[in-house]
Design a protein around this motif. Sequence first.
Motif, PDB file in Angstrom:
ATOM      1  N   MET A 138      33.407 -10.616 -19.370  1.00  0.00           N
ATOM      2  CA  MET A 138      33.300  -9.362 -18.625  1.00  0.00           C
ATOM      3  C   MET A 138      33.372  -9.626 -17.128  1.00  0.00           C
ATOM      4  N   LEU A 139      32.641 -10.639 -16.668  1.00  0.00           N
ATOM      5  CA  LEU A 139      32.655 -10.968 -15.247  1.00  0.00           C
ATOM      6  C   LEU A 139      34.052 -11.362 -14.775  1.00  0.00           C
ATOM      7  N   PHE A 140      34.749 -12.131 -15.573  1.00  0.00           N
ATOM      8  CA  PHE A 140      36.111 -12.543 -15.223  1.00  0.00           C
ATOM      9  C   PHE A 140      37.005 -11.315 -15.047  1.00  0.00           C
ATOM     10  N   ILE A 141      36.937 -10.379 -15.995  1.00  0.00           N
ATOM     11  CA  ILE A 141      37.786  -9.186 -15.937  1.00  0.00           C
ATOM     12  C   ILE A 141      37.383  -8.287 -14.770  1.00  0.00           C
ATOM     13  N   LEU A 142      36.088  -8.089 -14.576  1.00  0.00           N
ATOM     14  CA  LEU A 142      35.636  -7.228 -13.483  1.00  0.00           C
ATOM     15  C   LEU A 142      36.025  -7.805 -12.122  1.00  0.00           C
ATOM     16  N   GLN A 143      35.927  -9.111 -11.968  1.00  0.00           N
ATOM     17  CA  GLN A 143      36.324  -9.728 -10.709  1.00  0.00           C
ATOM     18  C   GLN A 143      37.829  -9.576 -10.471  1.00  0.00           C
ATOM     19  N   ARG A 144      38.606  -9.607 -11.534  1.00  0.00           N
ATOM     20  CA  ARG A 144      40.044  -9.373 -11.406  1.00  0.00           C
ATOM     21  C   ARG A 144      40.320  -7.918 -11.046  1.00  0.00           C
ATOM     22  N   MET A 145      39.585  -6.980 -11.673  1.00  0.00           N
ATOM     23  CA  MET A 145      39.749  -5.560 -11.353  1.00  0.00           C
ATOM     24  C   MET A 145      39.351  -5.271  -9.910  1.00  0.00           C
ATOM     25  N   LEU A 146      38.348  -6.008  -9.413  1.00  0.00           N
ATOM     26  CA  LEU A 146      37.868  -5.807  -8.051  1.00  0.00           C
ATOM     27  C   LEU A 146      38.944  -6.127  -7.013  1.00  0.00           C
ATOM     28  N   LYS A 147      39.866  -6.999  -7.366  1.00  0.00           N
ATOM     29  CA  LYS A 147      40.916  -7.397  -6.425  1.00  0.00           C
ATOM     30  C   LYS A 147      42.052  -6.388  -6.348  1.00  0.00           C
ATOM     31  N   PHE A 192      28.307   4.643 -18.310  1.00  0.00           N
ATOM     32  CA  PHE A 192      28.509   5.799 -17.428  1.00  0.00           C
ATOM     33  C   PHE A 192      29.402   5.450 -16.243  1.00  0.00           C
ATOM     34  N   GLY A 193      29.429   4.175 -15.872  1.00  0.00           N
ATOM     35  CA  GLY A 193      30.431   3.760 -14.897  1.00  0.00           C
ATOM     36  C   GLY A 193      31.827   3.961 -15.430  1.00  0.00           C
ATOM     37  N   GLY A 194      32.025   3.643 -16.703  1.00  0.00           N
ATOM     38  CA  GLY A 194      33.316   3.888 -17.338  1.00  0.00           C
ATOM     39  C   GLY A 194      33.650   5.363 -17.379  1.00  0.00           C
ATOM     40  N   PHE A 195      32.664   6.199 -17.734  1.00  0.00           N
ATOM     41  CA  PHE A 195      32.893   7.647 -17.796  1.00  0.00           C
ATOM     42  C   PHE A 195      33.287   8.215 -16.441  1.00  0.00           C
ATOM     43  N   SER A 196      32.854   7.566 -15.364  1.00  0.00           N
ATOM     44  CA  SER A 196      33.126   8.088 -14.020  1.00  0.00           C
ATOM     45  C   SER A 196      34.572   7.872 -13.588  1.00  0.00           C
ATOM     46  N   LEU A 197      35.285   7.004 -14.292  1.00  0.00           N
ATOM     47  CA  LEU A 197      36.660   6.672 -13.914  1.00  0.00           C
ATOM     48  C   LEU A 197      37.660   7.586 -14.612  1.00  0.00           C
ATOM     49  N   PRO A 198      38.832   7.786 -14.019  1.00  0.00           N
ATOM     50  CA  PRO A 198      39.884   8.519 -14.721  1.00  0.00           C
ATOM     51  C   PRO A 198      40.301   7.760 -15.981  1.00  0.00           C
ATOM     52  N   ASP A 242      43.770  -2.488  -5.987  1.00  0.00           N
ATOM     53  CA  ASP A 242      43.539  -1.374  -5.059  1.00  0.00           C
ATOM     54  C   ASP A 242      42.483  -0.432  -5.632  1.00  0.00           C
ATOM     55  N   PRO A 243      41.481  -0.072  -4.837  1.00  0.00           N
ATOM     56  CA  PRO A 243      40.412   0.796  -5.347  1.00  0.00           C
ATOM     57  C   PRO A 243      40.881   2.239  -5.516  1.00  0.00           C
ATOM     58  N   GLU A 301      31.159   5.807  -4.569  1.00  0.00           N
ATOM     59  CA  GLU A 301      32.236   6.505  -3.868  1.00  0.00           C
ATOM     60  C   GLU A 301      33.611   6.065  -4.355  1.00  0.00           C
ATOM     61  N   ASN A 302      33.693   4.823  -4.849  1.00  0.00           N
ATOM     62  CA  ASN A 302      34.990   4.301  -5.273  1.00  0.00           C
ATOM     63  C   ASN A 302      34.785   3.194  -6.306  1.00  0.00           C
ATOM     64  N   SER A 303      35.896   2.739  -6.872  1.00  0.00           N
ATOM     65  CA  SER A 303      35.826   1.728  -7.929  1.00  0.00           C
ATOM     66  C   SER A 303      35.300   0.395  -7.414  1.00  0.00           C
ATOM     67  N   THR A 304      35.541   0.080  -6.157  1.00  0.00           N
ATOM     68  CA  THR A 304      35.039  -1.177  -5.595  1.00  0.00           C
ATOM     69  C   THR A 304      33.520  -1.227  -5.670  1.00  0.00           C
ATOM     70  N   GLU A 305      32.865  -0.149  -5.263  1.00  0.00           N
ATOM     71  CA  GLU A 305      31.400  -0.094  -5.321  1.00  0.00           C
ATOM     72  C   GLU A 305      30.902  -0.233  -6.758  1.00  0.00           C
ATOM     73  N   LEU A 306      31.560   0.429  -7.671  1.00  0.00           N
ATOM     74  CA  LEU A 306      31.177   0.363  -9.084  1.00  0.00           C
ATOM     75  C   LEU A 306      31.295  -1.051  -9.623  1.00  0.00           C
ATOM     76  N   PHE A 307      32.442  -1.676  -9.415  1.00  0.00           N
ATOM     77  CA  PHE A 307      32.664  -3.024  -9.957  1.00  0.00           C
ATOM     78  C   PHE A 307      31.709  -4.036  -9.326  1.00  0.00           C
ATOM     79  N   GLN A 308      31.463  -3.906  -8.014  1.00  0.00           N
ATOM     80  CA  GLN A 308      30.534  -4.819  -7.349  1.00  0.00           C
ATOM     81  C   GLN A 308      29.132  -4.692  -7.944  1.00  0.00           C
TER      82      GLN A 308
END
Length: 273
Positions: free
Chosen positions: A104-113, A17-23, A115-116, A68-75
């Motif tokens: 997954m953690l490697f990719i999410l940490q890269r996505m976190l860096k 559902f986190g994925g569904f929340s994104l464009p 722009d949200p 509220e934003n992708s940063t919160e989701l990824f964290q």
Amino acid sequence: MSELFRKKHVLWLKILFGGFSLPKGEWFDTLLDFANIEYRHLKWLAQEIVENGEDFDWDREHIELGFENSTELFQELIKDLESIQNEYGNIALFERIKSDESYMLFILQRMLKQDPIEIHSFKRHLSYKNLDGESLSALVQFLFEEIYKEYELIITYTYSQIHTNHKELALIFEDLIYESMYHLKTFCVIAAKLGILGVPRAVMKDVYRFSDLKQFLQDGIEEELAAKEQCKALSSAIKDEELSRFFDFINNQENYHIALMQKAVTYINNRVT
């Protein structure tokens, strides 16, 4: 292992559902890929539990998402993935799971860096292009009902697939799972556009732990026939060509969904004693 299964169930839904929340885009695709992997983990865990002479259930805590934003989701996802690592032992299945989640953690940490982006999928703005109030109300009601129903079907078909000893039925359940996975995704994408996305409530045990598979399938056929009528009504009522055609498309897909369930009933009548 049953408690681990429940935690993995929650993790699967949060990623899904986190994925569904994104464009729609790279991040959307990545999280849905990760959710599919987590679902496979769940099936493997369920099989392991059953082979050990125990049973699993789909009980879980309530899940409230409101990023509220992708940063919160990824964290949040990184925190949950890191936390669950302590639950795994040393068997081959857990080694595979840990390897998957390390990536997954490697990719999410890269996505976190990166722009949200803002997430509007939980903000209940309740507007959709070209829809009047009556059409919008009908759409919202349909989505609330069907998102829960597709989730319920996924976990019920999965439970039945894990417990059947009949290859033909297992293959039918696999097809039905794919059908419901796709419908869940498409309905959640629309719900996200309306700002009403949410994880469905938990499903009670007596829904998927039934004693009569044939009766469950026959009841399911009746429910699918009713869903077809809802799709027809929405297609006629909604004054937006794209959405109208979408519900025609879903209505036609239900025909084969029903055919698969009828095939399972026929198999039970002919082969299962």
